[in-house]
Write a protein that holds these residues in place. Structure first.
Motif, PDB file in Angstrom:
ATOM      1  N   LYS A  73     -71.694  -6.969  27.537  1.00  0.00           N
ATOM      2  CA  LYS A  73     -71.567  -7.583  26.229  1.00  0.00           C
ATOM      3  C   LYS A  73     -70.856  -6.637  25.250  1.00  0.00           C
ATOM      4  N   LEU A  74     -71.243  -5.377  25.318  1.00  0.00           N
ATOM      5  CA  LEU A  74     -70.645  -4.392  24.423  1.00  0.00           C
ATOM      6  C   LEU A  74     -69.164  -4.177  24.761  1.00  0.00           C
ATOM      7  N   ARG A  75     -68.886  -4.205  26.066  1.00  0.00           N
ATOM      8  CA  ARG A  75     -67.487  -4.054  26.484  1.00  0.00           C
ATOM      9  C   ARG A  75     -66.647  -5.213  25.966  1.00  0.00           C
ATOM     10  N   ALA A  76     -67.195  -6.420  26.074  1.00  0.00           N
ATOM     11  CA  ALA A  76     -66.464  -7.608  25.617  1.00  0.00           C
ATOM     12  C   ALA A  76     -66.192  -7.516  24.124  1.00  0.00           C
ATOM     13  N   ALA A  77     -67.190  -6.991  23.392  1.00  0.00           N
ATOM     14  CA  ALA A  77     -67.077  -6.951  21.938  1.00  0.00           C
ATOM     15  C   ALA A  77     -66.128  -5.854  21.467  1.00  0.00           C
ATOM     16  N   THR A  78     -66.079  -4.756  22.223  1.00  0.00           N
ATOM     17  CA  THR A  78     -65.313  -3.611  21.731  1.00  0.00           C
ATOM     18  C   THR A  78     -64.061  -3.306  22.539  1.00  0.00           C
ATOM     19  N   GLN A  95     -57.716 -20.626  35.454  1.00  0.00           N
ATOM     20  CA  GLN A  95     -58.320 -21.868  35.953  1.00  0.00           C
ATOM     21  C   GLN A  95     -59.574 -22.220  35.140  1.00  0.00           C
ATOM     22  N   ASP A  96     -60.420 -21.216  34.882  1.00  0.00           N
ATOM     23  CA  ASP A  96     -61.636 -21.451  34.088  1.00  0.00           C
ATOM     24  C   ASP A  96     -61.289 -22.012  32.716  1.00  0.00           C
ATOM     25  N   ILE A  97     -60.280 -21.413  32.090  1.00  0.00           N
ATOM     26  CA  ILE A  97     -59.931 -21.844  30.733  1.00  0.00           C
ATOM     27  C   ILE A  97     -59.268 -23.220  30.754  1.00  0.00           C
ATOM     28  N   ALA A  98     -58.413 -23.458  31.750  1.00  0.00           N
ATOM     29  CA  ALA A  98     -57.765 -24.771  31.844  1.00  0.00           C
ATOM     30  C   ALA A  98     -58.806 -25.875  32.055  1.00  0.00           C
ATOM     31  N   MET A  99     -59.798 -25.607  32.909  1.00  0.00           N
ATOM     32  CA  MET A  99     -60.859 -26.589  33.139  1.00  0.00           C
ATOM     33  C   MET A  99     -61.683 -26.797  31.867  1.00  0.00           C
ATOM     34  N   HIS A 100     -61.904 -25.701  31.149  1.00  0.00           N
ATOM     35  CA  HIS A 100     -62.615 -25.811  29.874  1.00  0.00           C
ATOM     36  C   HIS A 100     -61.851 -26.724  28.911  1.00  0.00           C
ATOM     37  N   ILE A 101     -60.537 -26.514  28.834  1.00  0.00           N
ATOM     38  CA  ILE A 101     -59.701 -27.303  27.917  1.00  0.00           C
ATOM     39  C   ILE A 101     -59.747 -28.788  28.293  1.00  0.00           C
ATOM     40  N   ALA A 102     -59.721 -29.064  29.597  1.00  0.00           N
ATOM     41  CA  ALA A 102     -59.788 -30.457  30.045  1.00  0.00           C
ATOM     42  C   ALA A 102     -61.054 -31.123  29.522  1.00  0.00           C
ATOM     43  N   ALA A 103     -62.163 -30.381  29.540  1.00  0.00           N
ATOM     44  CA  ALA A 103     -63.445 -30.956  29.142  1.00  0.00           C
ATOM     45  C   ALA A 103     -63.668 -30.921  27.633  1.00  0.00           C
ATOM     46  N   LEU A 112     -60.466 -20.581  21.158  1.00  0.00           N
ATOM     47  CA  LEU A 112     -61.112 -19.262  21.201  1.00  0.00           C
ATOM     48  C   LEU A 112     -62.508 -19.255  20.601  1.00  0.00           C
ATOM     49  N   GLU A 113     -62.790 -20.218  19.718  1.00  0.00           N
ATOM     50  CA  GLU A 113     -64.099 -20.269  19.065  1.00  0.00           C
ATOM     51  C   GLU A 113     -65.063 -21.219  19.777  1.00  0.00           C
ATOM     52  N   GLN A 114     -64.540 -21.990  20.713  1.00  0.00           N
ATOM     53  CA  GLN A 114     -65.401 -22.954  21.408  1.00  0.00           C
ATOM     54  C   GLN A 114     -66.345 -22.248  22.371  1.00  0.00           C
ATOM     55  N   PRO A 115     -67.608 -22.692  22.419  1.00  0.00           N
ATOM     56  CA  PRO A 115     -68.506 -22.170  23.463  1.00  0.00           C
ATOM     57  C   PRO A 115     -67.969 -22.639  24.816  1.00  0.00           C
ATOM     58  N   TRP A 116     -67.934 -21.726  25.776  1.00  0.00           N
ATOM     59  CA  TRP A 116     -67.413 -22.052  27.105  1.00  0.00           C
ATOM     60  C   TRP A 116     -68.278 -23.159  27.718  1.00  0.00           C
ATOM     61  N   VAL A 117     -67.654 -24.217  28.230  1.00  0.00           N
ATOM     62  CA  VAL A 117     -68.442 -25.341  28.757  1.00  0.00           C
ATOM     63  C   VAL A 117     -69.316 -24.937  29.947  1.00  0.00           C
ATOM     64  N   GLN A 120     -71.342 -17.709  25.657  1.00  0.00           N
ATOM     65  CA  GLN A 120     -70.156 -16.999  25.191  1.00  0.00           C
ATOM     66  C   GLN A 120     -69.048 -17.980  24.808  1.00  0.00           C
ATOM     67  N   THR A 121     -68.220 -17.550  23.844  1.00  0.00           N
ATOM     68  CA  THR A 121     -67.064 -18.359  23.472  1.00  0.00           C
ATOM     69  C   THR A 121     -65.912 -18.024  24.430  1.00  0.00           C
ATOM     70  N   ILE A 122     -64.871 -18.857  24.405  1.00  0.00           N
ATOM     71  CA  ILE A 122     -63.697 -18.571  25.225  1.00  0.00           C
ATOM     72  C   ILE A 122     -63.057 -17.247  24.769  1.00  0.00           C
ATOM     73  N   GLY A 123     -63.118 -16.980  23.479  1.00  0.00           N
ATOM     74  CA  GLY A 123     -62.612 -15.703  22.970  1.00  0.00           C
ATOM     75  C   GLY A 123     -63.338 -14.521  23.582  1.00  0.00           C
ATOM     76  N   GLN A 124     -64.654 -14.656  23.732  1.00  0.00           N
ATOM     77  CA  GLN A 124     -65.447 -13.576  24.340  1.00  0.00           C
ATOM     78  C   GLN A 124     -65.160 -13.466  25.835  1.00  0.00           C
ATOM     79  N   LEU A 125     -64.967 -14.622  26.466  1.00  0.00           N
ATOM     80  CA  LEU A 125     -64.610 -14.615  27.884  1.00  0.00           C
ATOM     81  C   LEU A 125     -63.312 -13.827  28.091  1.00  0.00           C
ATOM     82  N   LEU A 126     -62.332 -14.093  27.234  1.00  0.00           N
ATOM     83  CA  LEU A 126     -61.053 -13.373  27.301  1.00  0.00           C
ATOM     84  C   LEU A 126     -61.242 -11.885  27.028  1.00  0.00           C
ATOM     85  N   ALA A 127     -62.080 -11.596  26.028  1.00  0.00           N
ATOM     86  CA  ALA A 127     -62.313 -10.190  25.674  1.00  0.00           C
ATOM     87  C   ALA A 127     -62.927  -9.437  26.848  1.00  0.00           C
TER      88      ALA A 127
END
Lengths: 204, 204
Positions: free
Chosen positions: B11-16, B101-109, B162-167, B172-179
């Motif tokens: 979590k700390l790694r994702a944030a920083t 793939q994870d993000i594309a599937m998220h966007i579809a939903a 980026l602000e959406q909670p990952w489905v 975590q949000t998609i932004g955090q997933l990317l981070a």
């Protein structure tokens, strides 16, 4: 026995959207003259683009094509298109999938910016006309009209998907390719929209 | 022996964007307090988002995901995305493909309309603020400010990727997933753009 080639029939079908037997008959009646055969089909009410006009194309499919220019690297170019038709019966055929793939691959290579000329903003077209006008300044009105018309046609051929010569067979445009499929299936078939992405390309 | 959990470190790694060992050390020094550990990393110059800021993300990949809601029918929903990173070394990894793939599937939903809040036109945001203001008319300025801020946050969570909670994991949000991926690879990783098509959907 008929002296009309299958290629001539296919071409006439693509141009008119009429059925295969009707095209064959018209070509035979016109002694192989394609232009006259077209007129016959129109007179007979068989050039059915007009008939189909009222029907809604609201089924279809989404298709994508990814291209990796360098082996070992991930896809760097991607195309996604929406192809519409009238029924799911047609939408689920292998032919529709193949058509969607052909067009997506074409888009990857030919980089159109619009689906059709109607999608081009008026100020963009006016810019093209303005450039053409400058080249024939002082010439008769007819020459100027020809020049501006020619400029629009050239632009369409370069940037509008439906007017572009198909990269795999430049004897037909993508619009004609679609018309051929429409004729084969008896349904309106259209590309509604597409997106073409290239990694890190400059955006407007 | 450490009493710091792997989840806290991640979590700390994702944030920083700091390295794993640095995060572990900071959490231990902060006796498990995440906020304090973050401050420590910043003081130590290890929260490297700032360091990475100057680097250009200009490699990457295009990925697509097609979804057929009904068996036997062709894809009716399609998503295409461009994911950028800094090197082809990272771009060609299976992890990047899985992330795309994870993000594309998220966007579809989840049907986001924008990548980030910065992509939302100002008049759209102002419309949201205006609605919020009407609800707290006559209230103190502070309440109004909170309401408009809340409205923008709510809008972002609903429509900005980026602000959406990952489905698949709404903690975590998609932004955090990317981070998280950025942290794992030590590279800037971003979604530059996406397109989501649904057959025959209404268009603006």
């Amino acid at each position: 026995m008929s002296n009309v080639s299958a290629a001539e029939v296919a071409k006439l079908r693509a141009a008119t959207g009429a059925g295969m037997m009707d095209c064959k008959k018209a070509l035979e009646d016109a002694a192989g003259d394609a232009e006259q055969a077209r007129m016959l089909l129109r007179e007979r009410g068989l050039a059915d683009a007009a008939k189909r006009k009222g029907k809604e194309a609201k089924e279809g499919l989404i298709h994508s094509y990814l291209h990796a220019p360098n082996p070992g690297l991930p896809p760097k170019i991607g195309v996604m298109i929406e192809v519409l038709c009238e029924t799911d019966f047609v939408a689920k055929t292998d032919e529709m999938k193949a058509l969607a793939q052909d067009i997506a691959m074409h888009i990857a290579a030919a980089k159109p910016a619009y689906v059709s000329l109607e999608d081009v903003p008026e100020d963009v077209l006016e810019g093209e006309r303005e450039l053409a006008r400058k080249k024939v300044e002082g010439k008769p009105e007819k020459v100027v009209a020809q020049a501006t018309e020619g400029a629009v046609k050239k632009f369409a051929k370069q940037f509008c998907l439906l007017e572009q010569p198909w990269v795999r067979d430049d004897k037909q445009t993508i619009g004609q390719l679609l018309a051929g499929y429409a004729s084969n299936t008896g349904e309106n078939i259209s590309v509604r929209r597409f997106a073409r992405y290239e990694v890190a390309e400059a955006l407007e």
